[in-house]
Design a protein around this motif. Structure first.
Motif, PDB file in Angstrom:
ATOM      1  N   ALA A  39       0.827  -1.205   0.000  1.00  0.00           N
ATOM      2  CA  ALA A  39       0.000   0.000   0.000  1.00  0.00           C
ATOM      3  C   ALA A  39       0.862   1.257   0.000  1.00  0.00           C
ATOM      4  O   ALA A  39       0.436   2.318  -0.433  1.00  0.00           O
ATOM      5  CB  ALA A  39      -0.926   0.004   1.205  1.00  0.00           C
ATOM      6  N   GLY A  40       2.069   1.151   0.504  1.00  0.00           N
ATOM      7  CA  GLY A  40       2.959   2.304   0.500  1.00  0.00           C
ATOM      8  C   GLY A  40       3.337   2.808   1.882  1.00  0.00           C
ATOM      9  O   GLY A  40       3.867   3.912   2.016  1.00  0.00           O
ATOM     10  N   LYS A  41       3.085   2.011   2.891  1.00  0.00           N
ATOM     11  CA  LYS A  41       3.392   2.447   4.255  1.00  0.00           C
ATOM     12  C   LYS A  41       4.889   2.614   4.477  1.00  0.00           C
ATOM     13  O   LYS A  41       5.343   3.661   4.956  1.00  0.00           O
ATOM     14  CB  LYS A  41       2.847   1.412   5.265  1.00  0.00           C
ATOM     15  CG  LYS A  41       1.380   1.092   5.088  1.00  0.00           C
ATOM     16  CD  LYS A  41       0.925   0.001   6.039  1.00  0.00           C
ATOM     17  CE  LYS A  41       1.583  -1.343   5.801  1.00  0.00           C
ATOM     18  NZ  LYS A  41       1.206  -2.042   4.581  1.00  0.00           N
ATOM     19  N   GLY A 403       7.568  -5.806   1.964  1.00  0.00           N
ATOM     20  CA  GLY A 403       7.813  -6.974   2.805  1.00  0.00           C
ATOM     21  C   GLY A 403       6.770  -8.073   2.634  1.00  0.00           C
ATOM     22  O   GLY A 403       7.096  -9.243   2.437  1.00  0.00           O
ATOM     23  N   GLY A 404       5.507  -7.704   2.687  1.00  0.00           N
ATOM     24  CA  GLY A 404       4.444  -8.698   2.593  1.00  0.00           C
ATOM     25  C   GLY A 404       4.419  -9.368   1.233  1.00  0.00           C
ATOM     26  O   GLY A 404       4.125 -10.564   1.121  1.00  0.00           O
ATOM     27  N   ASN A 405       4.714  -8.606   0.206  1.00  0.00           N
ATOM     28  CA  ASN A 405       4.715  -9.191  -1.134  1.00  0.00           C
ATOM     29  C   ASN A 405       5.885 -10.141  -1.323  1.00  0.00           C
ATOM     30  O   ASN A 405       5.777 -11.131  -2.038  1.00  0.00           O
ATOM     31  CB  ASN A 405       4.696  -8.096  -2.190  1.00  0.00           C
ATOM     32  CG  ASN A 405       3.317  -7.472  -2.330  1.00  0.00           C
ATOM     33  OD1 ASN A 405       2.353  -8.173  -2.621  1.00  0.00           O
ATOM     34  ND2 ASN A 405       3.223  -6.178  -2.061  1.00  0.00           N
TER      35      ASN A 405
ATOM     36  N   ARG B 387      17.259   4.683  -9.792  1.00  0.00           N
ATOM     37  CA  ARG B 387      15.890   4.606  -9.315  1.00  0.00           C
ATOM     38  C   ARG B 387      15.653   3.394  -8.423  1.00  0.00           C
ATOM     39  O   ARG B 387      15.138   3.478  -7.334  1.00  0.00           O
ATOM     40  CB  ARG B 387      14.970   4.551 -10.522  1.00  0.00           C
ATOM     41  CG  ARG B 387      13.553   4.872 -10.216  1.00  0.00           C
ATOM     42  CD  ARG B 387      12.804   5.303 -11.477  1.00  0.00           C
ATOM     43  NE  ARG B 387      13.322   4.718 -12.686  1.00  0.00           N
ATOM     44  CZ  ARG B 387      12.901   3.562 -13.189  1.00  0.00           C
ATOM     45  NH1 ARG B 387      12.004   2.875 -12.560  1.00  0.00           N
ATOM     46  NH2 ARG B 387      13.405   3.106 -14.315  1.00  0.00           N
ATOM     47  N   ARG B 388      16.079   2.258  -8.921  1.00  0.00           N
ATOM     48  CA  ARG B 388      15.629   1.026  -8.287  1.00  0.00           C
ATOM     49  C   ARG B 388      16.550   0.590  -7.152  1.00  0.00           C
ATOM     50  O   ARG B 388      17.740   0.763  -7.213  1.00  0.00           O
ATOM     51  CB  ARG B 388      15.575  -0.060  -9.328  1.00  0.00           C
ATOM     52  CG  ARG B 388      14.565  -1.094  -8.977  1.00  0.00           C
ATOM     53  CD  ARG B 388      14.294  -1.940 -10.172  1.00  0.00           C
ATOM     54  NE  ARG B 388      12.976  -1.687 -10.717  1.00  0.00           N
ATOM     55  CZ  ARG B 388      12.600  -2.157 -11.899  1.00  0.00           C
ATOM     56  NH1 ARG B 388      13.419  -2.799 -12.652  1.00  0.00           N
ATOM     57  NH2 ARG B 388      11.381  -1.936 -12.318  1.00  0.00           N
ATOM     58  N   GLY B 389      15.916   0.018  -6.150  1.00  0.00           N
ATOM     59  CA  GLY B 389      16.700  -0.630  -5.098  1.00  0.00           C
ATOM     60  C   GLY B 389      17.425   0.345  -4.192  1.00  0.00           C
ATOM     61  O   GLY B 389      18.317  -0.033  -3.473  1.00  0.00           O
ATOM     62  N   ASP B 390      17.012   1.630  -4.249  1.00  0.00           N
ATOM     63  CA  ASP B 390      17.807   2.558  -3.451  1.00  0.00           C
ATOM     64  C   ASP B 390      17.549   2.444  -1.961  1.00  0.00           C
ATOM     65  O   ASP B 390      18.477   2.441  -1.187  1.00  0.00           O
ATOM     66  CB  ASP B 390      17.670   4.017  -3.934  1.00  0.00           C
ATOM     67  CG  ASP B 390      16.257   4.375  -4.308  1.00  0.00           C
ATOM     68  OD1 ASP B 390      15.375   3.523  -4.133  1.00  0.00           O
ATOM     69  OD2 ASP B 390      16.045   5.489  -4.781  1.00  0.00           O
ATOM     70  N   ILE B 391      16.273   2.301  -1.569  1.00  0.00           N
ATOM     71  CA  ILE B 391      16.069   2.161  -0.128  1.00  0.00           C
ATOM     72  C   ILE B 391      16.617   0.838   0.342  1.00  0.00           C
ATOM     73  O   ILE B 391      17.272   0.762   1.351  1.00  0.00           O
ATOM     74  CB  ILE B 391      14.591   2.058   0.353  1.00  0.00           C
ATOM     75  CG1 ILE B 391      13.613   2.197  -0.766  1.00  0.00           C
ATOM     76  CG2 ILE B 391      14.342   2.872   1.568  1.00  0.00           C
ATOM     77  CD1 ILE B 391      12.245   1.763  -0.356  1.00  0.00           C
ATOM     78  N   LYS B 392      16.244  -0.178  -0.406  1.00  0.00           N
ATOM     79  CA  LYS B 392      16.635  -1.502   0.062  1.00  0.00           C
ATOM     80  C   LYS B 392      18.157  -1.536   0.158  1.00  0.00           C
ATOM     81  O   LYS B 392      18.704  -2.195   0.994  1.00  0.00           O
ATOM     82  CB  LYS B 392      16.130  -2.580  -0.888  1.00  0.00           C
ATOM     83  CG  LYS B 392      14.706  -2.349  -1.379  1.00  0.00           C
ATOM     84  CD  LYS B 392      13.630  -2.881  -0.448  1.00  0.00           C
ATOM     85  CE  LYS B 392      12.283  -2.263  -0.825  1.00  0.00           C
ATOM     86  NZ  LYS B 392      11.148  -2.721  -0.147  1.00  0.00           N
TER      87      LYS B 392
END
Ligand SMILES: Nc1ncnc2c1ncn2[C@@H]1O[C@H](COP(=O)(O)OP(=O)(O)OP(=O)(O)O)[C@@H](O)[C@H]1O
Ligand SMILES: [Mg+2]
Lengths: 561, 415
Positions: A39-41, A403-405, B387-392
């Protein structure tokens, strides 16, 4: 501190993770964020913590617009965050972890770490908020609940006024959750606010002051903590969710998995599974309950070929002890590992690739030499739809999923192969109520199709809802096998071990009652099952383990109906 | 369609692999230019009176750098004044060929999470085997070459496989055991070359007997150093490694292993066995480098000397790094390095006062430093984050190394 998020928008590729989200966190409130998986939390919280920059929107702290380009900025503004996946250095002590990246504790001119001051700070903060931690302990030796406490202390030491907790309770035992709630209430009393993310509706109802519900990246409403779990669930998922597992009684079939005298040592050389024996029948769900760290992990690892063991574990007559993980998988095992990030997923691989991680060299997906990329992609797209995995496409790397996905991918992989034995540890960790309903339904279907299922969960409600029998583990032993209608108090007592006598005493008491019931409403099954137990158990378990097991078995079998 | 275009444009502006690599090259060319100026005493003195006559220093420097790079271009790509205008690019390809094998030999195990620093020993033992087959066996021409190629690959694979085995069985870290094996191989080579079996009786110095003419790789075009069959082998190797990594079950295992060995093991992929496979393949590729050295036309004597490895085993690491571990990337990186080598030689010959060939070595090193430190390039050119994977990426402790890898994947899939 009053915190406002205004019109936060963030897209990843074509996915709008957040679209124009407004959220206000008042001082001294516990604000709950509810929402489906994806959802974007987490995205919203990562933006608030400076880990992600929003495409548009503002963060307003006490009336002032702030821009956070790194967590450092957010920390300075008084925001602390505990991530679902902890960010502690396992080989460092608690104190060392707490001073990491904290400039002030660097004492001397050369930036020496002032350990003494660090230790004093830890003591002070933990005393003030009632968060006991031992500054000298190594992180890797601590249980998850305590690690989480360290994370909270870390945030508080940096004077956080707003504390973000992203699914903190997913890995906690009920007792640890209760302790966490006490801490949260203490923070609230001290005028600090907490943003709390969870998928467990009863927790929301127990602790929240305000609830904001997010669906598909947008705020869809708010709810009162007095709302029923059902109302919350339907607000969150957008449809009616059945919160109870529907399960017809079913007579278990032949013994599918027979474990005798299994002993497993853990990484440190301690006996983690101590002489465990049990039978798992076809068409039966056996739930393994217990406080985290009582040998469940090692038991599962031994059964799946991941850890050496002694004793015997036969699946339809074939020995699992000493077999390689591959050999066990070849026998048709479907395995949901406990820790999806650590053992479940290859983060760089696409969803489609992850879905065939244990089958990529089997028929439709590949052969001895080559992969069939089309078949892998098609399977990915099918599972995406079937398990409602929210992602751009099956080519999305698993590491970019919520995480859930991610959890849904791991569960889908185990279930899609129609396993001859399903072993699932924490199968619904981190998934929303809708997905939980679905996964539970699929597990029950598996059982109804006559397959043996072993579920390990620290979630008592999950265990009692799914299981036909519950095995309770304590200090590496199965201290009892009880029927699913055993009360949570009794289970709790068994899980806490108490003294062995106590557990046994309660077991015996338990054993009498159901039998009495069975007599009261005569049932053929009760008689049909009993003799089987008597003829089979003593014969096969000539081992010392038999002392406890027969009693337990008896009580459970007779209470099955 | 326009959506795709927009995405591609956004990609160029962000700190993705291709952009970073290109900019790293630009930066190193600039630094190379500065070095050329610094290497010239006369120019330096002109800079000394820069404020009186700024034009002297500026135009002098410009000429210097322009001449240097022009000479390099003429030496590496195309020389309009030469009789054979395309001869230079042949030189480049000849220089690049062994680097392709060496780069692949590092890149392949790297994708499986192994660092192959043992190229030197794999190359040496590969050369020992290839040379021995080359001067002892008598066979007709195509068969003999084939035997030499196979012998070289087996020799390299044995050493590579041994490293893998030491790791898989005894947990010996591959870097440590490789360093040991490198030293052992050097010792073995120095000893073997003096033995009766290997030493060339007609020579006083430490050199082996030359391989027979039937063992020489057939030429494709030109004369010494000529384009020979090894270039065809190199192209095949690139295609094969690409196929293995992206289309085969073995590649799937290796990639899974490299990205998350715990998850791979849980899913039934044998970590130790596949580590051995990866190192066997890597060793075989290094063995091919040995074949290009012995049976190719690079060493005029067609024999083993004590310096036969020429540091190529280590250059392979930089080539693999620059090529981002992808087969096509490795081929391009090898070509670039080959061009710099060929061009460097030409530049040294064509410029007065001489621009030393070392400038090229520095340029090569600088490219690699920038490529290895993408954040630096990103800062210098103020690029946006990938863009991708930056937070992770910043999220979990282990992940930072993962983030660039993801970017590589998406970039390279486009290639
Ligand atoms: N780094 C990323 N790259 C691409 N897509 C991403 C990235 N991070 C998140 N997403 C996508 O953004 C959406 C929101 O993800 P987010 O992690 O915020 O969900 P969540 O509400 O926390 O879910 P969960 O309850 O499962 O943790 C998802 O569809 C996810 O796939
Ligand atoms: Mg989340």
């Amino acid at each position: 501190m009053r915190l406002e998020l205004r019109g936060i928008t963030k897209t990843f590729g074509s996915v709008a993770a957040n679209s124009a989200i407004d959220l206000t966190v008042e001082p001294g409130e516990i604000h709950c964020l509810l929402g489906e998986n994806g959802a974007g939390k987490s995205t919203l919280m990562n933006i608030l913590y400076g880990l992600l920059t929003p495409d548009s929107g503002q963060i307003v702290v006490d009336g002032q617009t702030r821009e956070f380009t790194s967590p450092g900025d957010a920390i300075k503004a008084g925001i602390g965050m505990v991530h679902q996946h902890f960010m502690l250095v396992p080989v460092f002590t608690v104190a060392e972890n707490l001073v990491l990246g904290n400039e002030e504790s660097r004492g001397g001119p050369l930036g020496w770490l002032d350990r003494r001051k660090a230790k004093a700070d830890v003591k002070e903060v933990s005393a003030r908020y009632g968060l006991p931690v031992d500054p000298e302990a190594l992180i890797e030796d601590l249980p998850v609940g305590v690690q989480q406490r360290v994370e909270i202390v870390k945030a508080l030491m940096r004077d956080a006024e707003v504390l973000i907790l992203d699914e903190p309770t997913a890995v906690l035992t009920p007792q640890e959750t209760e302790e966490l709630f006490t801490v949260m209430r203490g923070l609230k009393a001290a005028g600090k606010s907490v943003v709390f993310i969870t998928h467990k509706l009863n927790e929301v109802r127990a602790i929240a002051d305000r609830i904001t519900v997010i669906r598909r990246g947008a705020v869809v409403g708010s709810a009162e903590p007095t709302a029923s779990a059902r109302e919350l669930a339907s607000l969150m998922v957008g449809r009616d969710v059945r919160l109870v597992v529907e399960k017809e009684p079913r007579e278990p079939g032949e013994v599918a998995l027979s474990v005798r005298g299994l002993k497993v040592t853990d990484d440190r050389g301690f006996l983690a599974v101590d002489d465990v024996s049990f039978d798992l029948h076809a068409g039966e769900v056996l739930g393994v309950a217990g406080v985290q760290g009582n040998g469940q992990t090692e038991l599962v690892e031994a059964l799946t070929g991941l850890r050496a063991a002694t004793g015997s574990a036969e699946l339809f007559g074939r020995q699992l002890v000493g077999a390689s993980p591959r050999a066990v998988l070849r026998q048709g095992l479907g395995h949901v590992p406990e820790d999806r990030q650590h053992d479940g997923l290859v983060p760089d691989f696409s969803i489609a690739e992850n879905l065939v991680l244990d089958q990529f060299d089997n028929k439709p997906f590949g052969g001895l030499l080559t992969l069939d990329l089309d078949a892998i992609a098609k399977n990915g797209a099918d599972r995406l739809a079937e398990f409602d995995i929210r992602a751009e496409s099956e080519r999305t790397p698993a590491g970019a999923l919520s995480g859930g996905n991610q959890q849904k991918v791991v569960v889908a992989r185990a279930l899609q192969r129609d396993p001859s034995l399903l072993i699932a540890s924490q199968p619904t960790r981190g998934v929303d109520v809708g997905a939980m309903e679905f996964i539970h339904k699929r597990i029950v279907e598996q059982r109804d199709a006559g397959k043996p299922v072993l579920i390990v969960s620290t979630e008592l409600d999950e265990i009692t809802a799914l299981s036909d029998r519950i095995a309770v583990m304590y200090r590496g032993k199965i201290v009892g096998i009880v029927p699913p209608d055993t009360s949570n108090e009794e289970l709790g007592l068994l899980m806490a071990g108490g003294s062995g006598d106590e557990a046994e005493a309660s077991l015996e008491a338990e054993a009498v009652e159901p039998v009495a019931e069975a007599v009261a409403e005569p049932d053929i099954e009760a008689e049909a099952v009993e003799p089987v137990v008597e003829s089979e158990t003593p014969a096969e378990t000539g081992q010392p383990a038999a002392e406890e097991t027969p009693a337990a078995d008896q009580s459970s079998e007779s209470a099955d109906e | 369609m326009s959506d795709r275009l927009k995405r591609i444009l956004a990609g160029i502006g962000s700190a993705n692999t291709v952009t970073v690599t290109v900019l790293a090259f630009v930066l190193s060319v600039v630094i190379g230019g500065v070095l050329m100026i610094l290497s010239d005493q006369h120019l330096l003195s002109q800079w000394g009176y820069f404020f009186q006559h700024p034009t002297d220093a500026l135009s002098g420097s410009w000429d210097k750098v322009a001449n240097g790079y022009t000479a390099m271009f003429h030496g590496a790509v195309y020389d309009p004044h030469a009789k054979q205008a395309l001869r230079p690019i042949e030189n480049t390809v000849v220089d690049a060929t062994p680097l392709v094998f060496a780069g692949l030999a590092v890149a392949l195990p790297f994708r499986a999470g192994l660092f192959n620093i043992g190229g030197q020993s794999q190359l040496i033992i590969g050369a020992v085997c290839a040379t021995w087959v080359g001067f002892t066996v008598s066979a007709p021409m195509p068969l003999h070459v084939l035997l030499v190629v196979i012998a070289g690959m087996i020799g390299g694979a044995l050493v590579g496989g041994l490293t893998g085995l030491l790791k898989a069985r005894f947990g010996a870290h591959e870097v440590i055991s490789s360093i040991m094996l490198n030293n052992i191989a050097l010792g073995v080579l120095a000893w073997l070359i003096k033995t009766k079996a290997f030493h060339d009786p007609n020579r006083q110095d430490a050199i082996s007997k030359p391989v027979k003419d039937t063992a020489l790789l057939p030429a494709i075009h030109g004369s010494s150093p000529e384009l020979n069959f090894s270039t065809v082998l190199a192209i095949l190797a690139v295609l094969l490694v690409w196929w293995v990594m992206s289309r085969s079950t073995l590649g799937f295992r290796l990639r899974a292993l490299g990205s998350n060995p715990d998850a791979a093991r849980t899913a039934g992929i044998s970590v130790s066995r596949n580590q051995v496979y990866a190192m066997l393949l890597a060793g075989a590729l290094m063995g091919l480098v040995a074949v290009t050295q012995i049976s190719g036309t690079l060493s005029a004597s067609h024999a083993m000397t004590t310096t036969l490895d020429n540091g190529i085993g280590f250059t392979g690491i930089t080539v693999a790094l620059l090529g981002r571990g992808k087969p096509v990337g490795v081929a391009l990186a090898a070509l670039l390095f080959g061009a710099l080598d060929a061009g460097g030689v030409a530049m040294e010959a064509a410029t007065t006062p001489t621009v030393p060939h070392d400038v090229v070595t520095v340029v090569q090193a600088v490219i690699v430093v920038f490529v290895a430190a993408p954040k630096l390039v990103q800062e210098i050119f103020r690029l946006r984050d990938v863009r991708r994977g930056d937070i992770k990426g910043s999220g979990t402790g282990a992940a930072p190394s993962v983030a660039p890898a993801t970017a590589v994947d998406s970039a390279a899939e486009a290639v």
